[in-house]
Design an enzyme around this catalytic site. Structure first.
Site, PDB file in Angstrom:
ATOM      1  N   GLY A 140       0.824  -1.197   0.000  1.00  0.00           N
ATOM      2  CA  GLY A 140       0.000   0.000   0.000  1.00  0.00           C
ATOM      3  C   GLY A 140       0.858   1.248   0.000  1.00  0.00           C
ATOM      4  N   CYS A 141       0.316   2.330   0.504  1.00  0.00           N
ATOM      5  CA  CYS A 141       1.033   3.605   0.562  1.00  0.00           C
ATOM      6  C   CYS A 141       2.366   3.424   1.282  1.00  0.00           C
ATOM      7  CB  CYS A 141       0.178   4.646   1.289  1.00  0.00           C
ATOM      8  SG  CYS A 141       1.027   6.203   1.585  1.00  0.00           S
TER       9      CYS A 141
END
Length: 160
Positions: free
Chosen positions: A9-10
Site C-alpha cells: 500500500g502507501c
C-alpha cells in the site's frame, strides 16, 4: 547487512512500520516492479509505469531475521486486497514481496503458505512474490514522510 523489499500500500506507512523494528538499519521508499526507468511519483500514480510503491529495508540479520520481517509485512496490511489498500486504489498499491535471492524466495513462499493454512484470512491472498528488479528511490519529500509531517505539525498523518 541484508536487504528486503516490500510493497503493502502507501509507502509512507509501510516505511514507518519497518523503521520501528529493532535490527532495521535503514529504509528507502521508492518504486519497483514496473517497466519505466526513473519514474516520478506523478507517473506511478497515473498508472502507466507498472511500478508499486515499495520500501527497501536494510537490516542486520544477526538482530532481525527475514522471516521476522515477513511477519511484520503480513501484519501491516490486508494481503487479500487486489491492487489496493483501504481507500488507496491502483496497482501501485498492490501487495508484493520482491525477493533478492533464492533464500528469500523460499522464505516468502513458505510464509505465505503458513498464513494461507492458518485460516486467519477469509479471502485468498493476493500478494505477489516476484524477483527484485531495479528499485528507483522516490523523491526526497517522500522519504521518512510521516516523521517529517509529525515534526512539522505535531501530528502524524493517517496512512493506510
Amino acid at each position: 547487512m541484508a536487504t528486503a523489499t516490500f510493497a503493502a500500500g502507501c509507502f509512507w506507512g509501510v516505511e514507518e512500520t519497518f523503521r520501528k523494528i529493532p535490527g532495521v538499519t535503514g529504509t528507502t521508499v521508492g518504486y519497483t516492479g514496473g517497466h519505466f526507468k526513473e519514474p516520478t511519483y506523478r507517473q506511478v500514480c497515473a498508472g502507466d509505469t507498472g511500478h508499486a510503491e515499495a520500501v527497501r529495508v536494510d537490516y542486520d540479520p544477526d538482530k532481525v531475521t527475514y522471516e521476522q520481517l515477513l511477519d511484520v509485512f503480513w501484519a501491516a496490511h490486508d494481503p487479500t486486497q487486489v491492487d489496493r489498500q483501504g481507500p488507496d486504489i491502483g496497482d501501485q498499491y498492490r501487495s508484493a514481496i520482491f525477493y533478492h535471492d533464492a533464500g528469500q524466495e523460499a522464505a516468502a513462499g513458505a510464509s505465505r503458505a503458513r498464513l494461507e493454512q492458518s485460516g486467519a484470512l477469509s479471502r485468498a491472498i493476493a500478494t505477489r512474490i516476484e524477483p527484485a528488479g531495479p528499485f528507483w528511490p522516490a523523491e526526497e519529500y517522500h522519504q521518512r514522510y510521516i516523521d517529517k509531517q509529525r515534526a512539522r505539525t505535531g501530528v502524524a498523518p493517517a496512512c493506510h
